[in-house]
Design a protein around this motif. Structure first.
Motif, short mmCIF file in Angstrom:
data_model
loop_
_atom_site.label_atom_id
_atom_site.label_comp_id
_atom_site.label_asym_id
_atom_site.label_seq_id
_atom_site.Cartn_x
_atom_site.Cartn_y
_atom_site.Cartn_z
N PRO A 1 -11.71 -53.46 56.22
CA PRO A 1 -13.00 -52.87 56.58
C PRO A 1 -13.73 -52.32 55.34
O PRO A 1 -13.10 -51.76 54.44
N GLY A 2 -15.03 -52.48 55.32
CA GLY A 2 -15.83 -51.99 54.20
C GLY A 2 -15.67 -50.50 53.98
O GLY A 2 -15.65 -50.03 52.85
N THR A 3 -15.54 -49.75 55.07
CA THR A 3 -15.37 -48.30 54.93
C THR A 3 -14.08 -47.95 54.20
O THR A 3 -14.02 -46.98 53.46
N LEU A 4 -13.05 -48.76 54.39
CA LEU A 4 -11.78 -48.52 53.70
C LEU A 4 -11.92 -48.81 52.20
O LEU A 4 -11.36 -48.09 51.37
N ILE A 5 -12.70 -49.82 51.85
CA ILE A 5 -12.94 -50.12 50.44
C ILE A 5 -13.72 -48.98 49.78
O ILE A 5 -13.36 -48.50 48.70
N ILE A 6 -14.77 -48.52 50.45
CA ILE A 6 -15.56 -47.41 49.91
C ILE A 6 -14.69 -46.16 49.78
O ILE A 6 -14.75 -45.45 48.78
N HIS A 7 -13.85 -45.91 50.78
CA HIS A 7 -12.95 -44.75 50.74
C HIS A 7 -12.03 -44.82 49.52
O HIS A 7 -11.78 -43.80 48.85
N ALA A 8 -11.52 -46.00 49.21
CA ALA A 8 -10.64 -46.16 48.04
C ALA A 8 -11.39 -45.82 46.76
O ALA A 8 -10.86 -45.14 45.88
N PHE A 9 -12.64 -46.27 46.65
CA PHE A 9 -13.45 -45.93 45.47
C PHE A 9 -13.71 -44.43 45.38
O PHE A 9 -13.63 -43.83 44.30
N ARG A 10 -14.03 -43.81 46.51
CA ARG A 10 -14.29 -42.36 46.52
C ARG A 10 -13.05 -41.59 46.07
O ARG A 10 -13.14 -40.64 45.29
N GLN A 11 -11.89 -41.98 46.57
CA GLN A 11 -10.65 -41.29 46.18
C GLN A 11 -10.38 -41.45 44.69
O GLN A 11 -9.94 -40.52 44.03
N GLU A 12 -10.61 -42.65 44.18
CA GLU A 12 -10.36 -42.87 42.75
C GLU A 12 -11.31 -42.04 41.90
O GLU A 12 -10.92 -41.46 40.89
N ALA A 13 -12.58 -41.97 42.29
CA ALA A 13 -13.55 -41.15 41.55
C ALA A 13 -13.13 -39.68 41.57
O ALA A 13 -13.16 -39.00 40.54
N THR A 14 -12.71 -39.20 42.72
CA THR A 14 -12.27 -37.81 42.85
C THR A 14 -11.04 -37.56 41.99
O THR A 14 -10.94 -36.55 41.29
N ARG A 15 -10.11 -38.49 42.02
CA ARG A 15 -8.90 -38.36 41.22
C ARG A 15 -9.21 -38.29 39.73
O ARG A 15 -8.54 -37.63 38.96
N ARG A 16 -10.28 -38.94 39.33
CA ARG A 16 -10.67 -38.95 37.92
C ARG A 16 -11.60 -37.79 37.57
O ARG A 16 -12.14 -37.74 36.48
N GLY A 17 -11.78 -36.87 38.51
CA GLY A 17 -12.53 -35.65 38.20
C GLY A 17 -14.02 -35.71 38.48
O GLY A 17 -14.78 -34.96 37.89
N TRP A 18 -14.44 -36.58 39.38
CA TRP A 18 -15.86 -36.67 39.73
C TRP A 18 -16.08 -36.14 41.13
O TRP A 18 -15.25 -36.33 42.02
#
Length: 146
Positions: free
Chosen positions: A39-56
């Motif tokens: 699902p597209g929402t799962l892909i977006i969620h993965a990007f959001r988590q990675e950005a947060t993990r990197r301090g954004w």
């Protein structure tokens, strides 16, 4: 410790890694039986988590395009700082690790988190040394906090 560059500043390099969408995830029973599609929402969620993990700090999303179906498997991602946040690209890689055409593109409206937020993340659940993600694990962790 180096100061965090401003979004889109020269010298701010893109981040590369991979997301794994496991084939045995129960979500594919509904999306879709016998022809699983992430699902597209799962892909977006993965990007959001990675950005947060990197301090954004992510404030929103814009212009996500799903150019091809994404089936369960491992895919390369790139997060590139821009003037307004982070450009996201998900690609399929061949056996040699060469990236193919983009499967999904979009932008997270985001900015680097304040230094105090970064310290909290480094001491909490966001500190990880590996850029390879099991998306199901992150989704299960998110639901455990609901």
């Amino acid at each position: 410790m180096m100061p965090h560059p401003k979004p889109g500043s020269p010298g701010q390099q893109a981040w590369h890694g991979s997301f794994t969408f496991p084939a045995d995830d129960p979500i594919y029973a509904d999306h879709f039986p016998h022809a699983p599609v992430v699902p597209g929402t799962l892909i977006i969620h993965a990007f959001r988590q990675e950005a947060t993990r990197r301090g954004w700090q992510v404030r929103g999303i814009r212009a996500f395009r799903f150019r091809h179906f994404v089936t369960p498997g491992t895919y390369a991602f790139t997060l590139t700082p821009t003037e307004y946040g982070l450009r996201c690209t998900l690609t399929h890689t061949d056996e040699a690790g060469n990236a193919g055409k983009p499967l999904t593109t979009g932008e997270l409206v985001a900015s680097p988190a304040r230094q105090s937020d970064l310290c909290a993340r480094q001491n909490g659940i966001y500190s990880r040394k590996n850029d390879t993600h099991n998306v199901r694990k992150h989704r299960e962790e998110a639901h455990a906090h609901d």
